[in-house]
Design an enzyme around this catalytic site. Structure first.
Site, PDB file in Angstrom:
ATOM      1  N   CYS A 190       0.854  -1.192   0.000  1.00  0.00           N
ATOM      2  CA  CYS A 190       0.000   0.000   0.000  1.00  0.00           C
ATOM      3  C   CYS A 190       0.886   1.236   0.000  1.00  0.00           C
ATOM      4  CB  CYS A 190      -0.924   0.006   1.217  1.00  0.00           C
ATOM      5  SG  CYS A 190      -0.044   0.069   2.791  1.00  0.00           S
TER       6      CYS A 190
ATOM      7  N   CYS B  63       3.198   1.787   2.858  1.00  0.00           N
ATOM      8  CA  CYS B  63       4.477   1.073   2.811  1.00  0.00           C
ATOM      9  C   CYS B  63       5.558   1.972   2.205  1.00  0.00           C
ATOM     10  CB  CYS B  63       4.352  -0.205   1.984  1.00  0.00           C
ATOM     11  SG  CYS B  63       3.272  -1.452   2.692  1.00  0.00           S
TER      12      CYS B  63
ATOM     13  N   ASP C  71      -6.395  10.712 -30.175  1.00  0.00           N
ATOM     14  CA  ASP C  71      -5.628  10.604 -31.409  1.00  0.00           C
ATOM     15  C   ASP C  71      -6.629  10.478 -32.562  1.00  0.00           C
ATOM     16  OD1 ASP C  71      -3.397  10.095 -33.165  1.00  0.00           O
ATOM     17  OD2 ASP C  71      -4.004   8.000 -33.134  1.00  0.00           O
TER      18      ASP C  71
ATOM     19  N   ASP D  40      -3.789   4.658 -30.445  1.00  0.00           N
ATOM     20  CA  ASP D  40      -3.602   3.269 -30.889  1.00  0.00           C
ATOM     21  C   ASP D  40      -2.231   3.002 -31.485  1.00  0.00           C
ATOM     22  OD1 ASP D  40      -3.927   4.704 -33.299  1.00  0.00           O
ATOM     23  OD2 ASP D  40      -4.616   2.880 -34.306  1.00  0.00           O
TER      24      ASP D  40
ATOM     25  N   ASP E  78       1.776   7.231 -30.023  1.00  0.00           N
ATOM     26  CA  ASP E  78       0.951   7.670 -28.895  1.00  0.00           C
ATOM     27  C   ASP E  78       1.495   7.192 -27.550  1.00  0.00           C
ATOM     28  OD1 ASP E  78      -1.000   8.836 -30.626  1.00  0.00           O
ATOM     29  OD2 ASP E  78      -1.809   6.837 -30.994  1.00  0.00           O
TER      30      ASP E  78
END
Length: 764
Positions: A13, A16, A449, A650, A654
């Site tokens: 977590c 930590c 995009d 995609d 990108d």
């Protein structure tokens, strides 16, 4: 000063990460110890003349975590550590539940029968009549469950005593006290009854003689390790994007040295080498064309869907694909200087700069742990001072610690995330872990995009303007383009087949890079056909037709790619090809705007084409002609304007922007690199999934907040009762077993609430 970037294992977590920073910061000679919970890395700066790395590592190890020095293949090492941790938690849960189920059955069934007045167990087999052996039988299986989950105690107590108590601290403290008290009762029973095989009810002279909490310890530990396993399982691996990016470049390159061709590892290519690339191969490094001409697919780098013509003097980019011609080029950038290497670095920087999301339960549990312990000790002292014996006091203390043991807190987040991500997967939305789901509900801006995201990512014929009679422009074009490997030509050939147009025989096909294609009719007269740019028509002396020049300009202004078609010395038509928008893109943009989210188009394509597509999709804000490295910078600027930013793309180009954004959303039909860089993947490629993912995130986060509220409410309301508030006013004293039951009920209520997520309707 020495600087190291180290891997960390053992963090569960955000608390930590803070604990490690605190431990490292206390060491003399350490100038900086910054932990990134998301990437599980520690940036360490220390004076090695004052303190050694081994001493720092030992201090972190005592706190319950492990540091890992950099190795040659750090990505593989980190992946292996994560896989080992997930497998360890899975094994721990399977082993724990295999022991806990029979233990729980053995301890609880007689209690239930006894409470309901059901006399179904023969006295000689009734464990309630053998308190000393009953305790011993429950003790034996509880010990291995505690050993299997020993890391909870190790980290929990380490965090507790270093002033950074977390959820593990609460669990470790509550279960340890319950175990010690149960062990005390077991030992005391043997002192009282010796090895007698039967103890009458008259011998049960004081409360607690047959009250063991071993099964409570086992159940709590099993539920918590289940929660940890689910959380580890859903946490995405940030290194996958880097691994896939680095795999794009070819492993070898064909170069000429001293007049000889030789194939060498890509690492040995130097600036100035002449590199030979054949059709279908990837460019090994960046360079400038020296000989030959071709068209190159740079879509994974620039986002431009159409291949780009290359001739002597033009630049080529490493990892781009050579389509249809052999070229020789001079290497200008190699190694870490290539465009691909820079994209890799941008992705790494963006991932490493992400701040971990601090979970509400972890923040509160740090204070809750000390508060509960203080209440338990104070209540015990108060009742002891009031004249009650040790057994009574321990019942109070154990009841407080057990009812405050945060099973519901431990389950609230991971179970909701598990169901939420599962619901997303059912609708084609792959969400890589809880942090992504938690962040998505705060998205204020979505950057899209163009190519392959808003549009289909492949060219299609949109317009045909042709003279009547003769062969017809589309028929001529299809007859020639069926021999072409260029996507534009393939789009024309496909459109003609869909229209049922028959082709005519042609011969002497020739592709002229950057201009078009030519062929001749396979007839006695051998009329020459041409398809291409105005320059090709002018060079061949083809006469223009006023209708076609106007159509050409109009179609070009609409962001489409028009080509002339000529037969002999006359232009007979214009065919326009464009990357058309997906049928659902406009509806997706409208839904995002209805949710109050700003939509921006961010593309490497040219301004005219980008704005034409944006108008059709209903997008007002457009940033065009943006290079890959500039995409990440534009995302950073949007983030500076306020609010969380999601990037949807995609392509490889990108990847830096997907990593830089607060949430990267990849189209499932896109490249592996984009998918690996993103936190959310739309497997169907439907842009409406962006709004669905954000809506799912909002509802899941609301569910988590409800879970945390009820979990804390149970604990806060139960603690005064466990402390003896009702008993003080003549009411009953809370039995620790009932405290455990209340704790279990809070967990059940969390799980039932989580199941509501499964009923969400995302498609609306």
């Amino acid at each position: 000063m020495k600087s190291l970037t180290l891997g960390i294992s053992g963090m569960t977590c955000a608390a930590c990460a803070k604990n490690i920073e605190r431990v490292v910061g206390k060491q003399e000679g350490v100038a900086k110890g910054q932990v990134n919970f998301g990437t599980e890395k520690l940036l360490l700066e220390f004076d090695d003349s004052v303190i050694s790395f081994d001493k720092i590592s030992a201090a972190v190890s005592r706190a319950g975590y492990e540091l890992h020095l950099p190795v040659k293949n750090e990505t593989a090492a980190a992946d292996a550590r994560k896989a080992d941790e997930i497998e360890r938690l899975r094994r721990a849960f399977k082993q724990s539940i295999a022991i806990t189920v029979p233990l729980f059955t053995f301890s609880m069934l007689p209690m239930i029968f006894y409470t309901l007045g059901m006399d179904v167990i023969p006295a000689r087999w009734d464990p309630m009549n053998f308190p000393h052996y009953n305790g011993l039988i429950q003790l034996i299986p509880t010990i291995p469950v505690m050993w299997i989950n020993r890391n909870i105690f190790r980290r929990g107590f380490a965090a507790f005593f270093t002033g950074a108590a977390n959820m593990d601290s609460l669990i470790a403290k509550g279960t340890a006290v319950a175990f010690i008290f149960s062990l005390y009762i077991t030992i005391e029973n043997f002192f009282l009854f010796g090895t007698a095989l039967h103890v009458t009810m008259e011998d049960m002279v004081f409360m607690g003689r047959n009250q063991f909490y071993f099964e409570t310890v086992a159940v709590i530990l099993t539920l918590i390790v289940l929660g940890k396993y689910l959380e580890a399982k859903t946490k995405g691996g940030t290194s996958e994007a880097i691994k896939k990016l680095m795999g794009l470049a070819p492993k070898t390159a064909l170069v000429t040295r001293d007049g000889k061709e030789m194939e060498i590892p890509i690492e040995e290519v130097i600036v100035g080498d002449m590199v030979i690339v054949k059709p279908g191969e990837r460019m090994p490094v960046d360079g400038v064309v020296a000989q030959g001409s071709t068209s190159v697919d740079e879509s994974m780098i620039t986002g431009e869907s159409m291949p780009v013509g290359k001739k002597a003097g033009d630049e080529v980019i490493g990892a781009s694909i050579n389509k249809n011609g052999s070229i020789t080029y001079r290497a200008t950038k190699v190694g870490k200087d290539t465009v691909l290497a820079q994209i890799v670095k941008l992705v790494e920087d963006a991932q490493n700069s992400k701040a971990p999301i601090a979970r509400i339960a972890d923040r509160v549990s740090g204070y809750f742990a000390y508060g509960v312990l203080a209440i338990a000790v104070a209540a015990g002292i108060a009742w002891f001072a009031a004249g009650h014996d040790f057994a009574f006091v321990m019942v109070i203390v154990v009841s407080i610690l057990v009812i405050a043991c945060p099973c519901a807190l431990g389950l609230a987040t991971p179970t909701a995330i598990m169901v939420g991500t599962g619901k997303g997967a059912e609708n084609g939305i792959l969400i890589k872990g809880g942090e992504s789901l938690e962040t998505a509900h705060r998205i204020a801006t979505v950057a899209l995009d163009k190519t392959g995201t808003v549009t289909e990512g492949k060219p299609r014929v949109t317009d045909v303007v042709s003279l009547e009679g003769g062969y017809g422009a589309l028929r001529i074009a299809a007859s020639i383009e069926r021999y072409s490997e260029h996507p534009l030509g393939q789009a024309i050939a496909l459109h003609a087949r869909e229209q049922g147009i028959e082709t005519i025989p042609v011969k002497n096909f020739q592709a002229i890079t950057g201009f078009g294609v030519v062929a001749a009719s396979d007839s006695p007269e051998g009329m020459e056909f041409r398809i291409g740019s105005p320059k090709l028509m002018a060079a061949c002396g083809a006469a223009d037709h006023s209708d076609f020049s106007g159509a050409y300009d109009r179609l070009s202004g609409e962001g489409k790619t028009p080509v002339y078609v000529s037969a002999g010395a006359e232009i007979v038509g214009v065919i326009a090809v464009a990357d058309v928008i997906k049928p659902t893109s406009k509806a997706a943009v409208e839904r995002l705007r209805a949710m109050g989210i700003d939509v921006v188009m961010l593309t490497g394509d040219n301004e005219r084409t980008a704005r034409a597509v944006a108008r059709e999709a209903g997008i007002e804000n457009v940033l065009a002609e943006v290079l890959p490295q500039d995409k990440a910078e534009n995302i950073r600027r949007l983030q500076e304007c306020g609010g969380k930013v999601a990037m949807v793309g995609d392509g490889i180009n990108d990847a830096p922007a997907l990593a830089q954004a607060d949430i990267g959303i990849a189209i499932g039909s896109g490249t592996d690199i984009a998918i690996a860089s993103a936190q959310i993947v739309l497997m169907s490629g439907d842009l409406r999934g962006v709004a669905q993912a954000i809506y799912l995130s909002k509802r899941t986060m609301r569910n988590i907040r409800q879970n945390l509220f009820w979990a804390f409410s149970y604990n806060i309301a139960g603690i005064p009762i466990a402390a003896g508030l009702l008993y003080l006013f003549g009411g009953p004293l809370l039995n620790p077993m009932l405290a455990a039951l209340a704790m279990s009920f809070s967990s059940l209520s969390v799980l039932l609430n989580v199941l509501r997520i499964k009923k969400l309707d995302l498609v609306r």
